[in-house]
Scaffold this motif. Structure first.
Motif, PDB file in Angstrom:
ATOM      1  N   LYS A 121      -3.125   4.439   5.200  1.00  9.25           N
ATOM      2  CA  LYS A 121      -2.801   3.525   4.104  1.00  9.25           C
ATOM      3  C   LYS A 121      -2.554   2.095   4.572  1.00  9.25           C
ATOM      4  O   LYS A 121      -2.593   1.171   3.771  1.00  9.25           O
ATOM      5  N   HIS A 161      -7.502   0.254  -3.280  1.00  6.87           N
ATOM      6  CA  HIS A 161      -7.364  -0.558  -4.504  1.00  6.87           C
ATOM      7  C   HIS A 161      -8.742  -0.911  -5.050  1.00  6.87           C
ATOM      8  O   HIS A 161      -9.202  -2.033  -4.877  1.00  6.87           O
ATOM      9  N   PRO A 162      -9.410   0.061  -5.678  1.00  7.83           N
ATOM     10  CA  PRO A 162     -10.784  -0.189  -6.148  1.00  7.83           C
ATOM     11  C   PRO A 162     -10.863  -1.258  -7.242  1.00  7.83           C
ATOM     12  O   PRO A 162      -9.980  -1.497  -7.967  1.00  7.83           O
ATOM     13  N   LEU A 211     -10.177  -1.867  -0.053  1.00 10.54           N
ATOM     14  CA  LEU A 211     -11.026  -1.661  -1.234  1.00 10.54           C
ATOM     15  C   LEU A 211     -11.063  -0.201  -1.666  1.00 10.54           C
ATOM     16  O   LEU A 211     -11.201   0.099  -2.842  1.00 10.54           O
ATOM     17  N   ARG A 212     -10.921   0.730  -0.713  1.00  9.68           N
ATOM     18  CA  ARG A 212     -10.843   2.152  -1.065  1.00  9.68           C
ATOM     19  C   ARG A 212      -9.516   2.464  -1.750  1.00  9.68           C
ATOM     20  O   ARG A 212      -9.460   3.238  -2.709  1.00  9.68           O
ATOM     21  N   ALA A 227     -12.253  -2.887   4.108  1.00  6.86           N
ATOM     22  CA  ALA A 227     -12.904  -1.731   3.485  1.00  6.86           C
ATOM     23  C   ALA A 227     -11.867  -0.691   3.071  1.00  6.86           C
ATOM     24  O   ALA A 227     -11.962  -0.087   1.996  1.00  6.86           O
ATOM     25  N   LYS A 228     -10.860  -0.485   3.910  1.00 11.42           N
ATOM     26  CA  LYS A 228      -9.781   0.453   3.570  1.00 11.42           C
ATOM     27  C   LYS A 228      -9.015  -0.053   2.348  1.00 11.42           C
ATOM     28  O   LYS A 228      -8.701   0.710   1.445  1.00 11.42           O
ATOM     29  N   THR A 276      -3.197  -1.431   5.899  1.00 10.48           N
ATOM     30  CA  THR A 276      -4.288  -2.389   6.049  1.00 10.48           C
ATOM     31  C   THR A 276      -3.804  -3.670   6.715  1.00 10.48           C
ATOM     32  O   THR A 276      -4.514  -4.671   6.705  1.00 10.48           O
ATOM     33  N   ASN A 318       0.803  -1.223   0.000  1.00  9.45           N
ATOM     34  CA  ASN A 318       0.000   0.000   0.000  1.00  9.45           C
ATOM     35  C   ASN A 318       0.834   1.270   0.000  1.00  9.45           C
ATOM     36  O   ASN A 318       0.297   2.363   0.052  1.00  9.45           O
TER      37      ASN A 318
END
Length: 81
Positions: A37, A80-81, A77-78, A74-75, A39, A21
């Motif tokens: 950043k 790395h969409p 996915l935000r 969830a972080k 995760t 990340n």
């Protein structure tokens, strides 16, 4: 929960390139982890790679940034969409 690098860090440069990340940067004295950043490698690996490669075991869970696995995902996915 994000991770934190303790002051005992020897700046060996092992953790920075391992972070998927790009949450790890060199601070004024030791490497630092950006909690926005980090995760804990959820979404990438089974366990944090920075902790795995640290030769002196100075990377710990940051009690100031407690997050559940669902929040870490969830972080991820935000980031790395």
């Amino acid at each position: 929960m994000a991770l934190i690098i303790e002051d005992s860090c020897i700046n060996c440069d092992m953790c920075d390139p391992e972070c998927p990340n790009k949450a790890i940067t060199l601070g004024e004295e030791v490497y630092e982890i950006d909690p926005e950043k980090c995760t804990e490698c959820v979404g990438h690996y089974e366990k944090p790679t920075c902790m795995s490669v640290c030769p002196i075991d100075c990377i710990k869970k940051d009690p100031q940034h407690i997050e559940s696995e669902a929040q870490l995902l969830a972080k991820f996915l935000r980031i790395h969409p």
